[in-house]
Design a protein around this motif. Structure first.
Motif, PDB file in Angstrom:
ATOM      1  N   TYR A 133       0.728  -1.141   0.097  1.00  0.00           N
ATOM      2  CA  TYR A 133       0.007  -0.190   0.000  1.00  0.00           C
ATOM      3  C   TYR A 133       0.868   1.446  -0.079  1.00  0.00           C
ATOM      4  CZ  TYR A 133      -3.627   3.282   1.124  1.00  0.00           C
ATOM      5  OH  TYR A 133      -4.528   4.659   0.993  1.00  0.00           O
ATOM      6  N   LEU A 159      -1.341  -2.991  -7.614  1.00  0.00           N
ATOM      7  CA  LEU A 159      -0.578  -1.949  -7.244  1.00  0.00           C
ATOM      8  C   LEU A 159      -1.070  -0.446  -8.268  1.00  0.00           C
ATOM      9  CD1 LEU A 159       3.002  -3.603  -8.075  1.00  0.00           C
ATOM     10  CD2 LEU A 159       2.555  -2.571  -5.899  1.00  0.00           C
ATOM     11  N   SER A 163      -2.940   0.869  -4.578  1.00  0.00           N
ATOM     12  CA  SER A 163      -2.026   1.277  -3.608  1.00  0.00           C
ATOM     13  C   SER A 163      -2.471   2.746  -3.340  1.00  0.00           C
ATOM     14  CB  SER A 163      -0.730   1.156  -4.377  1.00  0.00           C
ATOM     15  OG  SER A 163      -0.731   1.850  -5.355  1.00  0.00           O
TER      16      SER A 163
END
Ligand SMILES: Nc1ncnc2c1ncn2[C@@H]1O[C@H](COP(=O)(O)OP(=O)(O)OP(=O)(O)O)[C@@H](O)[C@H]1O
Ligand SMILES: [Mg+2]
Lengths: 271, 222
Positions: A133, A159, A163
């Motif tokens: 994260y 991602l 994130s």
């Protein structure tokens, strides 16, 4: 401000922890103040590979839950002054980490370190989500087989969409492809995917290829990150990764099976 | 003169023309715009008006009246008016107000609000849009793209593409490289587990439903 790098994969057992230990050691040996954080709560093996398991008094969960200070929990590496380890807890359950708690620890570490290396657990659940994260960059560890590549693709999707950088609309996480446990003979026999196959599917820049080698097992048994095993190709390959990460131009090595003629040239003598 | 989002949208075999009118629209040019707009279409009864939210009901009613005069003169017909935050009545000057796309009581109307995605659609991701979807990158195995309208992939389609997901059988799928797991148009599905024919493998492809509601995949020359 530190740079946060997650070592992630989706699939289990592909070499994340091996890579986290070597990558963090390499950066530290290059002079950067580096901390490697184990997000694999409940399993805890980064400290084994780093050879510091007996020195773990307080861990990541203790810090997140306010039972210990970061200062108390950080373990200094035995070989390298610039390197610290934040171990995972073996006893606490996986829910012990909270997003805010982890964020606070990352913020705190950011003040003192150049690089924060996050060793992600396998899977796409909470633990691996928290590990990626806060990342600025990601090393996506992939083995040359279809299921591993598929899981890496999945992680790349997470991602780029879940994130902190994605949610806050900041510039994207820089993702690097690291192919590990590569066996050129088996690739040439068609039993495994080639580096090119993997690059074609994932289409992110390649940062290195780590060959399959029994040296890795020996390294983890002795608690020494593989990058420190002098004169092994695994160590050389990890050093190439560090070089490329720091912007050096390194030619790809160890991706071809040795030719028959190679041994003849070495051992063949006068013919 | 601002007439934006003047789009053509399709339902079954009908084509609708949406004329969008905002505060800045110059009504004196609507007539010529409509003439351009209709062109040689056979469906001269299928004009739909849509209005900006910042026009009030009173001015909307006036504009509808003015445009209906123009359409009578042009021998074409207003079909309906799209609901928005200002328009709540069932009718304006006898023209039905339609709400899309949530209602299935009224004819299913698909408005082409195109969603453009500039990054790869990776495994596990699912992109859904009420309208068209344009992907300027590739769609991985295990990813899904679902549109009530058409789907355009300017890269390799390896995952699933579901066009006309609300039943539009005229929707189409386009891909520059075509190795999908599954394709669907207007509820007709095909899982592709066999090899793609040679002539399609390295070509751009268009998928549509033929007149017997069978999926047809043809190479497109580019
Ligand atoms: N390059 C390599 N050559 C041979 N064996 C390797 C290599 N890299 C990793 N291994 C071995 O693979 C196993 C898994 O490695 P590692 O623990 O680093 O993976 P991981 O991705 O962290 O696993 P997990 O998902 O369980 O956390 C270990 O036994 C390790 O010794
Ligand atoms: Mg691990």
């Amino acid at each position: 401000m530190a740079k946060v790098i997650v070592i992630t994969s989706g699939k289990g057992g592909v070499g994340k922890t091996t890579t986290s230990a070597s990558f963090a050691s390499g950066l530290a040996l290059k002079g950067f103040k580096t901390v490697v954080v184990d997000f694999d709560i409940g399993l805890r093996n980064l400290d084994l590979i780093m050879g510091c398991e007996r020195r773990v008094v307080y861990d990541f969960v203790n810090v997140v839950q306010g039972e210990a200070t970061l200062h108390q929990a950080l373990i200094k590496d035995k070989n390298c002054d610039n390197l610290y380890i934040l171990a995972a807890s073996q006893t606490k359950d996986k829910e012990a980490l909270t997003q805010d708690g982890v964020g606070n620890v990352i913020d705190e570490l950011s003040k003192d370190f150049d690089y924060i290396v996050c060793d992600s657990p396998a899977g796409i659940e909470r633990g691996s989500f928290l590990a990626l994260y806060f990342a600025d960059e990601a090393i996506v560890v992939t083995n040359p087989e279809v299921s591993s590549v598929r899981d890496s693709d999945r992680i790349l999707g997470i991602l780029s969409s879940k994130s902190k950088r994605a949610v806050e609309g900041k510039s994207k996480i820089k993702a690097h492809l690291l192919v590990t446990r590569y066996n050129p003979e088996r690739v040439e026999n068609g039993e495994m995917l080639s580096v090119k196959d993997i690059e074609d599917i994932l289409r992110i820049p390649l940062i290195g290829v780590i060959p399959e080698s029994t040296d890795v097992l020996q390294a983890s048994n002795t608690g020494v990150p593989a990058i420190n095993l002098k004169e092994t190709i695994v160590s050389e390959a990890y050093w190439d990764v560090i070089g490329r990460f720091l912007g050096e131009d390194k030619e790809l090595r160890f991706v071809n099976a040795p030719r028959k003629g190679f041994f003849q040239r070495i051992f063949g003598g006068g013919n | 003169m601002v007439i934006r989002n003047n789009v053509k949208f399709t339902h079954a075999s009908f084509e609708y023309y949406v004329l969008h009118i905002g505060l800045a629209t110059d009504l004196s040019q609507v007539e010529s715009k409509l003439i351009d707009f209709i062109g040689s279409s056979n469906h001269k009864e299928n004009i739909v008006l849509s209005f900006d939210d910042d026009l009030n009901l009173e001015s909307i009613t006036k504009i509808v009246a003015a445009i209906s005069k123009i359409t009578i003169k042009l021998k074409i017909q207003l079909h309906s008016i799209l609901e928005n935050r200002v328009i709540h009545d069932d009718k304006i000057l006898n023209f039905p107000v339609i709400n899309f796309p949530k209602s299935s009581k009224k004819p299913e109307v698909l408005f082409n609000k195109t969603l453009i995605i500039n990054e790869p659609i990776r495994s596990g991701m699912r992109i859904i849009n009420d309208g068209d979807i344009v992907v300027t990158s590739f769609v991985s195995n295990g990813a899904e793209v679902i549109a009530t309208g058409n789907i355009h992939i300017y890269g390799e389609l390896k995952g699933k593409a579901i066009a006309g997901s609300a039943g539009d059988k005229s929707a189409k799928i386009f891909a520059l490289k075509f190795t999908p797991e599954l394709i669907s148009i207007g509820g007709i599905y095909r899982a592709i587990d066999t090899k793609i024919p040679e002539n399609l493998l390295n070509n751009a492809v268009m998928v549509s439903l033929d007149d017997k509601s069978r999926l047809s995949i043809v190479a497109v020359k580019i």
